[in-house]
Motif scaffolding. Structure first.
Motif, mmCIF file in Angstrom:
data_model
loop_
_atom_site.group_PDB
_atom_site.id
_atom_site.type_symbol
_atom_site.label_atom_id
_atom_site.label_comp_id
_atom_site.label_asym_id
_atom_site.label_seq_id
_atom_site.Cartn_x
_atom_site.Cartn_y
_atom_site.Cartn_z
ATOM 1 N N GLY A 189 38.220 22.562 72.598
ATOM 2 C CA GLY A 189 38.009 21.724 71.421
ATOM 3 C C GLY A 189 36.547 21.338 71.233
ATOM 4 N N ALA A 190 35.703 21.649 72.220
ATOM 5 C CA ALA A 190 34.286 21.269 72.130
ATOM 6 C C ALA A 190 33.595 21.981 70.968
ATOM 7 C CB ALA A 190 33.574 21.582 73.446
ATOM 8 N N ALA A 191 33.996 23.223 70.713
ATOM 9 C CA ALA A 191 33.356 24.003 69.653
ATOM 10 C C ALA A 191 33.618 23.384 68.286
ATOM 11 C CB ALA A 191 33.854 25.445 69.699
ATOM 12 N N GLU A 192 34.864 22.956 68.077
ATOM 13 C CA GLU A 192 35.184 22.364 66.785
ATOM 14 C C GLU A 192 34.502 21.000 66.623
ATOM 15 O OE1 GLU A 192 39.221 23.120 65.733
ATOM 16 O OE2 GLU A 192 39.071 21.754 64.004
ATOM 17 N N ALA A 193 34.438 20.257 67.730
ATOM 18 C CA ALA A 193 33.807 18.932 67.667
ATOM 19 C C ALA A 193 32.320 19.050 67.320
ATOM 20 C CB ALA A 193 33.982 18.209 69.004
ATOM 21 N N ILE A 194 31.624 20.000 67.930
ATOM 22 C CA ILE A 194 30.186 20.116 67.645
ATOM 23 C C ILE A 194 29.971 20.651 66.227
ATOM 24 C CG2 ILE A 194 29.829 22.421 68.683
ATOM 25 C CD1 ILE A 194 27.091 21.415 69.675
ATOM 26 N N THR A 195 30.915 21.459 65.757
ATOM 27 C CA THR A 195 30.817 21.944 64.379
ATOM 28 C C THR A 195 30.912 20.773 63.388
ATOM 29 O OG1 THR A 195 31.836 24.027 65.016
ATOM 30 C CG2 THR A 195 31.859 23.493 62.669
ATOM 31 N N ALA A 196 31.889 19.901 63.619
ATOM 32 C CA ALA A 196 32.043 18.741 62.736
ATOM 33 C C ALA A 196 30.779 17.880 62.776
ATOM 34 C CB ALA A 196 33.267 17.927 63.159
ATOM 35 N N ALA A 197 30.217 17.713 63.969
ATOM 36 C CA ALA A 197 29.012 16.888 64.100
ATOM 37 C C ALA A 197 27.834 17.533 63.369
ATOM 38 C CB ALA A 197 28.681 16.686 65.580
ATOM 39 N N ALA A 198 27.723 18.862 63.470
ATOM 40 C CA ALA A 198 26.607 19.552 62.808
ATOM 41 C C ALA A 198 26.729 19.439 61.289
ATOM 42 C CB ALA A 198 26.569 21.013 63.236
ATOM 43 N N VAL A 237 37.537 26.978 60.926
ATOM 44 C CA VAL A 237 36.549 25.984 60.487
ATOM 45 C C VAL A 237 36.528 25.907 58.955
ATOM 46 C CG1 VAL A 237 34.053 25.551 60.341
ATOM 47 C CG2 VAL A 237 35.099 26.085 62.556
ATOM 48 N N ARG A 238 36.674 27.078 58.318
ATOM 49 C CA ARG A 238 36.692 27.069 56.847
ATOM 50 C C ARG A 238 37.884 26.266 56.333
ATOM 51 N NH1 ARG A 238 38.207 32.385 53.707
ATOM 52 N NH2 ARG A 238 39.978 31.919 55.058
ATOM 53 N N GLU A 240 39.708 24.024 57.926
ATOM 54 C CA GLU A 240 39.800 22.618 58.341
ATOM 55 C C GLU A 240 38.594 21.773 57.956
ATOM 56 O OE1 GLU A 240 41.148 22.386 62.401
ATOM 57 O OE2 GLU A 240 42.866 23.692 61.920
ATOM 58 N N HIS A 241 37.445 22.417 57.761
ATOM 59 C CA HIS A 241 36.241 21.638 57.441
ATOM 60 C C HIS A 241 35.597 22.076 56.131
ATOM 61 C CE1 HIS A 241 36.185 19.786 61.488
ATOM 62 N NE2 HIS A 241 36.658 20.949 61.874
ATOM 63 N N GLY A 242 36.164 23.085 55.485
ATOM 64 C CA GLY A 242 35.622 23.543 54.219
ATOM 65 C C GLY A 242 34.243 24.177 54.341
ATOM 66 N N PHE A 243 33.910 24.628 55.538
ATOM 67 C CA PHE A 243 32.584 25.239 55.747
ATOM 68 C C PHE A 243 32.748 26.722 56.048
ATOM 69 C CE2 PHE A 243 29.601 26.758 59.054
ATOM 70 C CZ PHE A 243 28.457 26.807 58.275
ATOM 71 N N THR A 244 32.032 27.573 55.274
ATOM 72 C CA THR A 244 32.074 29.013 55.523
ATOM 73 C C THR A 244 30.754 29.460 56.129
ATOM 74 O OG1 THR A 244 33.527 29.267 53.633
ATOM 75 C CG2 THR A 244 32.527 31.271 54.495
ATOM 76 N N ALA A 245 30.813 29.937 57.360
ATOM 77 C CA ALA A 245 29.600 30.394 58.051
ATOM 78 C C ALA A 245 29.067 31.649 57.362
ATOM 79 C CB ALA A 245 29.927 30.705 59.507
#
Ligand SMILES: *Cc1c(COP(=O)(O)O)cnc(C)c1O
Length: 436
Positions: A189-198, A237-238, A240-245
Motif C-alpha cells: 500500500g506504500a505505492a498508492e499512499a505516496i502517489t496520493a501524497a504526490a 491509480v487512474r 481511484e485518484h483520477g490521475f493518468t500517468a
C-alpha cells in the motif's frame, strides 16, 4: 584456441599474434599509455545506443526513449557521446549530475535517482533545473516539494515503485523483493499512499512511475512481468485518484556477455516483445499507452571496453594453483571481489597461443580477496606480458578506489582508428590533493 576468447567483433588478432582492439594494437597502446589501461570503443557505445533508439522508435509509444544509467561508467566524455545518439541520462548523485552538466548534457534530459538524496543533493539538482527527480519515499517527496517551492518551481517527478519481481527466479510476487531499500512497494500500500501524497503536493508535477527490477537479466520476461504489474497499478491509480500517468520508466538491467557461456542478448528483439506486451496490457486496461523509458547502463558500455594489465609474478604452487599477479586489481575493478563476477581474459601480446594455463589472477593490493578471477584459462604468461580482461566498461572504473593509495587508471577512447586520452592516469599529487 584462444580465439574463442575474442568475444566481440571489435576484438581481432594481429599478424604478430597481438590482440587488436577496434583494429589498434593493444601492445602498442599499452606502451604508449602504460598499464593498467582502460580502452573504450566509442563506435561500440554508439552502436549500442542506436540499437536501443531504433528498437524503441519501432516498438514503443511516441516519446519513448532510452536513458543512459551513467553510474555504470561516469566521466565527462561519455556524456556527449550518448547525448548525440539521442539518449537521456540517469544520475544517482550530485557528483554524477555535476559531471554530466559540466560536459554540456542538457539538464532537462537528466533523471535524478537515489534512495537517499540529502537536502543538499536535492537543492543542487533543483537549482540546476534537472529535468526529472525520481522520488524514492515519502520523506523525500515532502522535501522535494518544500525545496522546489523555495527555489520557485514546480518539479517534474516520477515515483519509484517496487513491483515485487525477482528477475532471476521470474517469481511474480516474491516478498523478498519487497524487502528493498529502494522505492515504495505496491503490495504494502506504500505505492498508492505516496502517489496520493504526490498528487496533493503543490510544487511537484507527478508524471508517472519508475521501477528497476535488477541487473544482468538475459530475457524479456521479467521486464514484461514488471510492465504488466506497473500498468495495472497505473490503471488503478487512474480509477481511484483520477490521475493518468504519462510516463512509465521500466529501469535498466539487460545483461551482457562476460564469458562465452553467457547468452548473446538481442536487445531489439526484447524491446519488440516488451512493446507488444505493453500494448496488450494497456488495451486490456483501456489505458492510453504511456511513453516508456528504459535505463540501460551495463548493456551500453560493458562490452565496449577492455582493461590491459602488465603481468608481474607467476607462481605455481604444486598441488594447489597457479597465481598470476597483475599491476591492478580490485582498485580498478572490484567486481570479482564483490560478486565473484566471471571474466574472459587473454594474454594480449600472445593472443593466438592456446589458453592452456589455468590461473588465479591476483591484484596488487594487500588483501587476499583482491582477485580478478579464479580458474581462468589463458596462454601461460611470464613477467612483462600483457593481460587483457574483457567486458570491463561497466561498474569497474566507476567503482574504482584508491585503496593502498593505488592510482586509478586512464581511460583511452578509440574512435575511427584513433586513440585519445579521455581520463588521464591519477598521479600521487591527485592522491594527496585533499590532504591538508
Ligand atoms: C543501476 C540502475 C540502472 C542500470 O542498470 P544496468 O544493469 O546497468 O542496465 C538503471 N536504473 C536504475 C534506477 C539503476 O539503479
Amino acid at each position: 584456441m584462444a580465439t574463442s576468447a575474442l568475444l566481440y567483433p571489435n576484438l581481432t588478432l594481429g599478424e604478430d599474434g597481438h590482440l587488436l582492439f577496434d583494429g589498434l594494437d593493444t601492445v602498442a597502446l599499452a606502451e604508449k599509455y602504460g598499464t593498467p589501461l582502460i580502452l573504450l570503443s566509442e563506435d561500440r557505445v554508439r552502436a549500442h545506443c542506436r540499437t536501443y533508439r531504433e528498437a524503441i522508435e519501432a516498438a514503443l509509444p511516441r516519446g519513448s526513449r532510452a536513458l543512459y544509467a551513467s553510474k555504470a561508467l561516469s566521466f565527462r566524455q561519455i556524456y556527449p557521446i550518448v547525448e548525440s545518439e539521442g539518449l537521456g541520462a540517469d544520475v544517482v548523485s550530485p557528483g554524477e549530475l555535476a559531471t554530466a552538466l559540466s560536459a554540456g548534457f542538457p539538464a532537462e534530459r537528466i533523471f535524478f535517482h537515489g534512495n537517499n538524496k540529502t537536502d543538499a543533493d536535492l537543492r543542487f539538482a533543483l537549482e540546476r533545473h534537472v529535468g526529472t527527480i525520481v522520488v524514492d519515499n515519502q520523506e523525500e517527496l515532502a522535501r522535494v516539494d518544500e525545496l522546489a517551492g523555495e527555489v520557485g518551481l514546480c518539479q517534474d517527478i516520477l515515483l519509484r515503485i517496487t513491483p515485487g519481481i525477482d528477475p532471476h527466479t521470474h517469481a511474480k510476487i516474491n516478498t523478498g523483493r519487497i524487502d528493498s531499500k529502494f522505492g515504495s512497494a505496491i503490495e504494502t500500500g506504500a505505492a498508492e499512499a505516496i502517489t496520493a501524497a504526490a498528487l496533493a503536493a503543490p510544487h511537484v508535477d507527478l508524471r508517472g512511475f519508475h521501477c528497476h527490477i535488477g541487473s544482468q537479466i538475459f530475457d524479456a520476461t521479467p521486464f514484461l512481468d514488471a510492465a504488466e504489474i506497473m500498468i495495472s497499478f497505473i490503471a488503478r491509480v487512474r480509477s481511484e485518484h483520477g490521475f493518468t500517468a504519462d510516463t512509465l520508466n521500466l529501469g535498466g538491467g539487460f545483461g551482457v556477455r562476460y564469458v562465452a557461456e553467457d547468452p548473446e542478448v538481442d536487445i531489439a528483439a526484447h524491446v519488440r516483445v516488451l512493446g507488444e506486451g505493453i500494448a496488450r496490457a494497456c488495451e486490456a486496461a483501456r489505458l492510453e499507452c504511456p511513453r516508456i523509458l528504459l535505463e540501460p547502463g551495463r548493456s551500453l558500455v560493458a562490452d565496449a571496453a577492455i582493461t590491459l594489465y602488465t603481468v608481474g609474478s607467476v607462481k605455481e604452487i604444486p598441488g594447489f594453483r597457479n597465481y598470476v599477479s597483475i599491476d591492478g586489481g580490485m582498485t580498478d575493478n572490484p567486481r570479482y571481489t564483490l560478486y565473484q563476477s566471471k571474466y574472459t581474459m587473454l594474454t594480449a601480446n600472445r593472443a593466438a597461443d592456446p589458453a592452456d594455463f589455468t590461473a588465479t589472477i591476483g591484484g596488487r593490493c594487500c588483501e587476499s580477496g583482491d582477485l580478478l578471477g579464479e580458474g581462468v584459462a589463458i596462454a601461460r604468461p611470464a613477467r612483462g606480458d600483457l593481460l587483457a580482461v574483457l567486458t570491463t566498461g561497466a561498474y569497474t572504473y566507476s567503482m574504482a578506489s584508491n585503496y593502498n593509495r593505488v592510482c586509478r587508471p586512464p581511460i583511452v577512447i578509440v574512435h575511427d582508428g584513433e586513440d585519445r586520452l579521455a581520463v588521464r592516469r591519477e598521479t600521487f599529487d591527485d592522491l594527496m590533493a585533499c590532504d591538508l
